[in-house]
Design a protein around this motif. Structure first.
Motif, short mmCIF file in Angstrom:
data_model
loop_
_atom_site.label_atom_id
_atom_site.label_comp_id
_atom_site.label_asym_id
_atom_site.label_seq_id
_atom_site.Cartn_x
_atom_site.Cartn_y
_atom_site.Cartn_z
N SER A 37 0.85 -1.20 0.00
CA SER A 37 0.00 0.00 0.00
C SER A 37 0.87 1.24 0.00
O SER A 37 1.92 1.27 0.65
N GLU A 39 -1.10 4.15 0.29
CA GLU A 39 -2.18 5.05 0.68
C GLU A 39 -2.34 5.12 2.20
O GLU A 39 -3.41 5.50 2.70
N ASP A 176 -11.23 0.93 5.97
CA ASP A 176 -10.89 0.25 4.73
C ASP A 176 -11.56 0.92 3.53
O ASP A 176 -12.25 1.94 3.66
N ASN A 177 -11.36 0.34 2.36
CA ASN A 177 -11.84 0.94 1.12
C ASN A 177 -13.36 1.03 1.06
O ASN A 177 -13.91 1.84 0.31
#
Length: 278
Positions: A37, A39, A176-177
């Motif tokens: 990741s 991000e 989370d996303n």
């Protein structure tokens, strides 16, 4: 062929991720680089630890993990390299490794001391890449660092237990996303303290008395599909990493909303579990 993973808070807009990869390829022709990741919320140690902790064990032994979060080298933020459960970790001693290790003991732990050979101030590009490539070529940790016995731990990211053992005080550590809010309370702690007792989980204005194993467990499949009306309904599960997660069924932060947006459960939001006496 060695594997090097990257976990950073660099994002994708700037040239830093590409520069790190280029520096690795310049030193190693045959290497696999995997982005875990980029991000991570800037400087968020707990978030970085959660991500890498739940990804690294899927890689083969010998994988080298670079963690470029809050990595500027200072007298209070030294750099370390660790061999843990067959995996190598290269990061700053800012608490991220303590969260990853939890109760595990590393096989090797060194303070990296090659900074006098590096002229750049881009830590992840220079020192971390040089260390990773040294390990990938079969080099030992003792060559690039001096053994140490302790690493830095950070407070406030592990749940607290009341003296009466009736309450767990936790917090949201990761979004989370899908907008689900992951807490720092894992299933082991919940079972250890709860001992099968009934409970209430409170998070801001939300209250829950049940924890599911899967998102779809909220559905009554014996009921007619048109009458179920569960989309967007709040629920709590033990997620795949074993942590309590507050979610909404089929959530989407951009459309119907999510636990983080609808319930206001952002990073550091308090989560309290109260166990009831039998």
């Amino acid at each position: 062929m060695p594997i090097i993973t990257l976990t950073t808070d660099f994002g994708w807009k700037d040239p830093y991720v590409g520069a790190v990869k280029g520096a690795i390829y310049k030193e190693l022709e045959n290497v696999t680089i995997v982005d875990i990741s980029h991000e991570v919320t800037p400087f968020n140690i707990a978030e970085a630890a959660y991500i890498i902790k739940n990804a690294y064990h899927s890689f083969p032994d010998g994988t080298i993990h670079i963690i470029g979060v809050d990595a500027e080298h200072t007298p209070e933020n030294i750099h370390i390299a660790v061999l843990l459960k067959g995996h190598f970790f290269i990061c700053a001693d800012n608490g991220v490794l303590a969260l990853i290790m939890n109760k595990l003991r590393p096989e090797k732990l060194v303070e990296i001391n090659i900074h006098d050979r590096i002229s750049s101030n881009f830590t992840t590009l220079d020192v971390f890449v040089s260390t990773a490539c040294h390990i990938a070529r079969g080099g030992t940790l003792e060559v690039i660092g001096k053994p140490i016995s302790r690493i830095r731990a950070i407070s406030g990211v592990t749940p607290k237990i009341s003296e009466t053992k009736n309450m767990i005080y936790g917090q949201v550590i990761y979004i989370d996303n899908y907008g689900n809010s992951v807490t720092n309370i894992n299933e082991d702690i919940f079972e250890q303290i709860g001992k099968g007792r009934k409970f209430e989980l409170s998070a801001r204005n939300e209250r829950f008395q049940k924890i599911f194993k899967r998102y779809s467990d909220i559905i009554n499949f014996d009921e007619d599909e048109k009458k179920r009306d569960v989309d967007g309904k709040g629920l709590v599960i033990f997620n795949s990493a074993g942590y309590i997660e507050i979610a909404t069924y089929k959530s989407n932060p951009l459309t119907v909303g999510s636990a983080s947006t609808l319930f206001g459960l952002q990073i550091n939001a308090p989560v309290i579990i109260t166990f009831k006496e039998s």
